[in-house]
Design an enzyme around this catalytic site. Structure first.
Site, PDB file in Angstrom:
ATOM      1  N   SER A 139       0.828  -1.213   0.000  1.00  0.00           N
ATOM      2  CA  SER A 139       0.000   0.000   0.000  1.00  0.00           C
ATOM      3  C   SER A 139       0.854   1.251   0.000  1.00  0.00           C
ATOM      4  O   SER A 139       0.367   2.328  -0.337  1.00  0.00           O
ATOM      5  CB  SER A 139      -0.871   0.060   1.256  1.00  0.00           C
ATOM      6  OG  SER A 139      -1.625  -1.091   1.388  1.00  0.00           O
TER       7      SER A 139
ATOM      8  N   HIS B 176      -1.942  -2.949  -6.778  1.00  0.00           N
ATOM      9  CA  HIS B 176      -2.520  -2.609  -5.484  1.00  0.00           C
ATOM     10  C   HIS B 176      -4.024  -2.844  -5.495  1.00  0.00           C
ATOM     11  O   HIS B 176      -4.795  -2.035  -6.003  1.00  0.00           O
ATOM     12  CB  HIS B 176      -2.194  -1.141  -5.140  1.00  0.00           C
ATOM     13  CG  HIS B 176      -2.631  -0.741  -3.771  1.00  0.00           C
ATOM     14  ND1 HIS B 176      -3.210   0.471  -3.497  1.00  0.00           N
ATOM     15  CD2 HIS B 176      -2.589  -1.403  -2.593  1.00  0.00           C
ATOM     16  CE1 HIS B 176      -3.493   0.539  -2.210  1.00  0.00           C
ATOM     17  NE2 HIS B 176      -3.134  -0.587  -1.647  1.00  0.00           N
TER      18      HIS B 176
ATOM     19  N   GLU C 199      -4.776  -0.382  -8.521  1.00  0.00           N
ATOM     20  CA  GLU C 199      -3.794   0.600  -8.980  1.00  0.00           C
ATOM     21  C   GLU C 199      -2.594  -0.168  -9.528  1.00  0.00           C
ATOM     22  O   GLU C 199      -1.977  -0.956  -8.800  1.00  0.00           O
ATOM     23  CB  GLU C 199      -3.376   1.517  -7.828  1.00  0.00           C
ATOM     24  CG  GLU C 199      -4.499   2.460  -7.418  1.00  0.00           C
ATOM     25  CD  GLU C 199      -4.185   3.290  -6.182  1.00  0.00           C
ATOM     26  OE1 GLU C 199      -4.527   4.481  -6.162  1.00  0.00           O
ATOM     27  OE2 GLU C 199      -3.605   2.738  -5.212  1.00  0.00           O
TER      28      GLU C 199
ATOM     29  N   ASN D 171      -4.781   6.446  -1.870  1.00  0.00           N
ATOM     30  CA  ASN D 171      -4.365   6.688  -0.489  1.00  0.00           C
ATOM     31  C   ASN D 171      -3.666   8.030  -0.340  1.00  0.00           C
ATOM     32  O   ASN D 171      -3.791   8.687   0.692  1.00  0.00           O
ATOM     33  CB  ASN D 171      -3.443   5.561   0.007  1.00  0.00           C
ATOM     34  CG  ASN D 171      -4.230   4.314   0.369  1.00  0.00           C
ATOM     35  OD1 ASN D 171      -5.465   4.347   0.412  1.00  0.00           O
ATOM     36  ND2 ASN D 171      -3.534   3.225   0.607  1.00  0.00           N
TER      37      ASN D 171
HETATM   38  N1  NAD Z   1      -5.404  -4.845   4.417  1.00  0.00           N
HETATM   39  C1  NAD Z   1      -5.625  -3.931   3.483  1.00  0.00           C
HETATM   40  O1  NAD Z   1      -6.630  -3.228   3.494  1.00  0.00           O
HETATM   41  C2  NAD Z   1      -4.646  -3.785   2.345  1.00  0.00           C
HETATM   42  C3  NAD Z   1      -5.087  -3.219   1.136  1.00  0.00           C
HETATM   43  C4  NAD Z   1      -4.199  -3.162   0.060  1.00  0.00           C
HETATM   44  C5  NAD Z   1      -2.909  -3.620   0.203  1.00  0.00           C
HETATM   45  N2  NAD Z   1      -2.492  -4.125   1.407  1.00  0.00           N
HETATM   46  C6  NAD Z   1      -1.125  -4.633   1.478  1.00  0.00           C
HETATM   47  O2  NAD Z   1      -1.174  -6.023   1.230  1.00  0.00           O
HETATM   48  C7  NAD Z   1      -0.115  -6.668   1.921  1.00  0.00           C
HETATM   49  C8  NAD Z   1      -0.673  -7.769   2.814  1.00  0.00           C
HETATM   50  O3  NAD Z   1      -1.556  -7.210   3.756  1.00  0.00           O
HETATM   51  P1  NAD Z   1      -2.638  -8.089   4.537  1.00  0.00           P
HETATM   52  O4  NAD Z   1      -3.591  -7.127   5.140  1.00  0.00           O
HETATM   53  O5  NAD Z   1      -3.155  -9.147   3.653  1.00  0.00           O
HETATM   54  O6  NAD Z   1      -1.725  -8.726   5.688  1.00  0.00           O
HETATM   55  P2  NAD Z   1      -1.934 -10.086   6.511  1.00  0.00           P
HETATM   56  O7  NAD Z   1      -1.110  -9.982   7.713  1.00  0.00           O
HETATM   57  O8  NAD Z   1      -3.400 -10.367   6.639  1.00  0.00           O
HETATM   58  O9  NAD Z   1      -1.339 -11.223   5.539  1.00  0.00           O
HETATM   59  C9  NAD Z   1       0.015 -11.424   5.313  1.00  0.00           C
HETATM   60  C10 NAD Z   1       0.250 -12.929   5.106  1.00  0.00           C
HETATM   61  O10 NAD Z   1       1.580 -13.123   4.625  1.00  0.00           O
HETATM   62  C11 NAD Z   1       2.087 -14.306   5.212  1.00  0.00           C
HETATM   63  N3  NAD Z   1       3.539 -14.283   5.146  1.00  0.00           N
HETATM   64  C12 NAD Z   1       4.431 -13.650   5.950  1.00  0.00           C
HETATM   65  N4  NAD Z   1       5.693 -13.892   5.524  1.00  0.00           N
HETATM   66  C13 NAD Z   1       5.611 -14.680   4.440  1.00  0.00           C
HETATM   67  C14 NAD Z   1       6.576 -15.272   3.566  1.00  0.00           C
HETATM   68  N5  NAD Z   1       7.875 -15.066   3.733  1.00  0.00           N
HETATM   69  N6  NAD Z   1       6.134 -16.054   2.569  1.00  0.00           N
HETATM   70  C15 NAD Z   1       4.822 -16.271   2.395  1.00  0.00           C
HETATM   71  N7  NAD Z   1       3.863 -15.735   3.178  1.00  0.00           N
HETATM   72  C16 NAD Z   1       4.254 -14.951   4.192  1.00  0.00           C
HETATM   73  C17 NAD Z   1       1.531 -14.276   6.621  1.00  0.00           C
HETATM   74  O11 NAD Z   1       1.530 -15.593   7.168  1.00  0.00           O
HETATM   75  C18 NAD Z   1       0.121 -13.733   6.389  1.00  0.00           C
HETATM   76  O12 NAD Z   1      -0.815 -14.770   6.192  1.00  0.00           O
HETATM   77  C19 NAD Z   1       0.612  -5.576   2.680  1.00  0.00           C
HETATM   78  O13 NAD Z   1       1.676  -5.131   1.884  1.00  0.00           O
HETATM   79  C20 NAD Z   1      -0.432  -4.491   2.809  1.00  0.00           C
HETATM   80  O14 NAD Z   1       0.125  -3.224   2.946  1.00  0.00           O
HETATM   81  C21 NAD Z   1      -3.335  -4.245   2.464  1.00  0.00           C
END
Ligand code: NAD
Length: 594
Positions: free
Chosen positions: A121, A142, A154, A192
């Site tokens: 993000s 994104h 995005e 954002n």
């Molecule tokens: N939550 C939101 O609203 C949102 C929206 C857009 C983008 N993002 C971005 O998306 C990304 C993920 O966010 P999220 O909310 O899904 O987080 P999350 O914590 O729910 O999920 C992350 C997952 O990655 C796994 N993980 C960690 N290390 C790993 C590795 N080395 N190999 C494989 N898997 C691994 C974890 O076990 C976890 O299940 C971040 O970069 C976040 O900024 C989040």
């Protein structure tokens, strides 16, 4: 010929990763998802199964199709299983080092043609790309939460991204039913970046006690048609997440408006993270609950503030334009006797005719009885003499937006209107205190900023300069509620609440366009689809009028002298060129002549 994406990989099966897997598999693509260990892999599968089952339960997906979708997904804990995919989307936690490690490992595993995408993000795609041996094949992809539902994606390019890679990924997003937009690699990307700058400003207004949280939120919902107010949205996003995004934006831009408002850090430290912790700007019934419960900041309902109120039965309206006519109608419909002061008899009759026409429409639609119409009209009395306003309890001035003209009206009102009456201005941009200073009774002067069309728009900003007596503000708040409007209280600063939050955001969008960061269509689409706003910024600027917008932006800049408030040169140039928006047929876009 666009590239085929037959098999894709997703790394990380958390909130976003599981949703992204679902999006690809729904689109008929084979997906290999990789998690860090078996427990996380199992959890990811559960998320996917639950989400697709919900879609079946809501008749959005056939049961057979769900089976086929799940059959296209394989989940592993070994990155080597991504050897032959066409694209990998990384969705691991938001830490640069972690993401860089994943990409470095993928570089060794994947074939040379594989495209790498990050769902970050706020982190730099460029920084991630140089941690691979194929920077020209790295993009941002994104998605928004929940990925299966939100249309916006995005697609982020860096200075070295291969244009074909960019167009292939964009086409892929379209084929998955998404609305992709393309932008450069700047913290926050489009949605954002614009959203959080605005949210941070709203938090600053709350922090400085300029307006209360309910009033800030109601102002943006009723004044701009936003689905949520800024502070309720901050609570939903999570204050810690918002802080991180703003902090990243600030470190990259060094723009003071991106520096997280100090209160955010305090709230986070105190454990007030928003809905998820049960308390943020608001208090919730329980952690994770969307239900807001009253707390010590909850304001009393209008009329129940305690303290004195002044009686209001007869209302004067000065002026005969669009706003004056609408305001007179609203008061008369609510049972107030209304005296309208016009400069000529013909103009006074024009107001009555305007109200009659509007009421007639309501009768035709079955919303008003004929007797209701006649009784309302009987309550409106036009006059050309200020003397006839003498007995009014409240006078609302709605003449031209020109300080000298308004001050002359206030001087005249001061001479004739009975003592104890409230004198209100409906100015949208001039200081209310200037009107107060034109009288010998500044305590009785207040702003009542109605929105156009006054008969429809629910919001009224009640503007109290330092001179206004508390019972005047309380009375006007109660009167506003009594005419079916939603009052919000604020101080006497340029832009009040709505324009002060709206126009800097519109200006930021203009500066973004001017910097060739993204196209007008993509910026509009990102704000509509990503933030659920009724219109994108350029569509809105063209409706408001670029000359009007420029004047508002200039007044905000002159008041606050914040560098980012200085109107973007592009807006000035469009106005100079006579491109004023829809009204002239050309603005940011060209319109068909009617
Ligand atoms: N939550 C939101 O609203 C949102 C929206 C857009 C983008 N993002 C971005 O998306 C990304 C993920 O966010 P999220 O909310 O899904 O987080 P999350 O914590 O729910 O999920 C992350 C997952 O990655 C796994 N993980 C960690 N290390 C790993 C590795 N080395 N190999 C494989 N898997 C691994 C974890 O076990 C976890 O299940 C971040 O970069 C976040 O900024 C989040």
């Amino acid at each position: 010929m666009a590239r085929e994406f037959a098999r894709v990989g997703v790394v990380g099966l958390g909130t976003m990763g599981a949703g992204i897997v679902e999006v690809f598999a729904r689109g008929g693509i084979e997906v290999v998802a990789v998690e860090v260990d078996q427990a996380a892999a199992d959890k990811g599968r559960e998320t996917l199964e639950a989400s697709t089952q919900r879609a079946v339960d809501r008749s959005k997906l056939a049961a057979d199709d769900r089976e086929a979708l799940l059959g296209r997904v394989s989940i592993s804990t070994n990155l080597d299983d991504l050897a032959d995919v066409d694209l990998v989307v990384e969705a691991v936690p938001e830490r640069l080092e972690l993401k860089a490690e994943v990409f470095a490992a993928l570089s060794k595993v994947c074939g040379p043609q594989t495209i790498f995408a990050s769902n970050t993000s706020s982190l730099s795609i460029t920084e991630l790309s140089v941690r691979t041996e194929r920077p020209h094949q790295v993009v941002g992809m994104h998605f928004f939460n929940p990925a299966p539902v939100q249309a916006l994606v995005e697609v982020v390019r860096t200075v070295v991204t291969d244009p074909e890679v960019l167009s292939d990924v964009t086409e892929l997003a379209v084929s998955l039913g998404k609305s992709p937009v393309v932008c450069g690699d700047r913290a926050g990307f489009i949605a954002n970046n614009l959203l959080f700058t605005y949210l941070n400003q709203a938090v600053g207004m709350f922090e400085s006690h300029y307006a209360g949280r309910e009033d800030l939120d109601a102002a943006m919902r009723y004044g701009c048609g936003y689905p949520m107010g800024p502070l309720a949205l901050m609570d939903l996003i999570g204050l810690d997440t918002a802080y991180e995004i703003l902090d990243t934006m600030y470190r990259q831009s060094r723009n003071q408006r991106h520096a997280p408002a100090p209160i955010l850090k305090q709230m986070i430290t105190a454990g007030l993270l928003g809905r998820k912790s049960g308390r943020g700007f608001y208090t919730y019934a329980a952690p994770g609950s969307p239900e807001v419960v009253a707390d010590n900041l909850t304001p009393p309902p209008p009329g129940q503030e305690g303290g004195d109120h002044r009686p209001v039965q007869v209302v004067g309206v000065v002026g005969t334009g669009t706003m004056a006519t609408g305001i007179a109608e609203v008061f008369a419909k609510s049972g107030y006797d209304v005296v309208v002061r016009a400069r000529t008899e013909a103009k006074g009759e024009g107001v009555v005719a305007g109200i009659r026409k509007s009421l007639e429409k309501a009768v035709v639609k079955g919303k008003l009885s004929e007797s209701g119409r006649d009784e309302t009209l009987a309550r409106v009395r036009p006059t050309t003499s200020f003397d006839d306003l003498a007995g009014c309890d409240l006078v609302v001035e709605a003449v031209a937006e020109d300080l000298e003209v308004k001050q002359a009206v206030f001087g005249a009102l001061d001479d004739v209107v009975k003592q104890g009456a409230i004198l209100a201005t409906t100015t949208s941009s001039l200081p209310v205190v200037e009107c107060a200073a034109a009288t010998q009774r500044p305590d009785d002067v207040v702003g009542m900023h109605f929105f156009n069309p006054a008969s429809v728009m629910k919001l009224v900003e009640i503007v109290s300069p330092i001179t206004t007596a508390p019972d005047v503000t309380a009375t006007v708040r109660a009167v506003t509620a009594s005419i079916g409007k939603h009052p919000v209280l604020c101080g006497d600063r340029a832009g009040f609440i709505v324009n002060a939050l709206l126009f800097p955001y519109l200006n930021d969008a203009t500066a973004m366009l001017e910097a060739n960061y993204a196209t007008a269509d993509d910026i509009d689409s990102a704000m509509k689809n990503g933030c659920g706003l009724p219109m994108g910024p350029f569509a809105l600027l063209d409706v408001v009028g670029l000359d009007v917008s420029l004047a508002i932006e200039r007044s905000l800049y002159m008041e606050f002298r914040v560098p980012g408030f200085a109107p973007a040169p592009l807006l000035e140039h469009l106005v100079t060129a006579g491109r004023l928006g829809r009204k002239t047929g050309q603005g940011f876009r060209d319109y068909q002549k009617k």
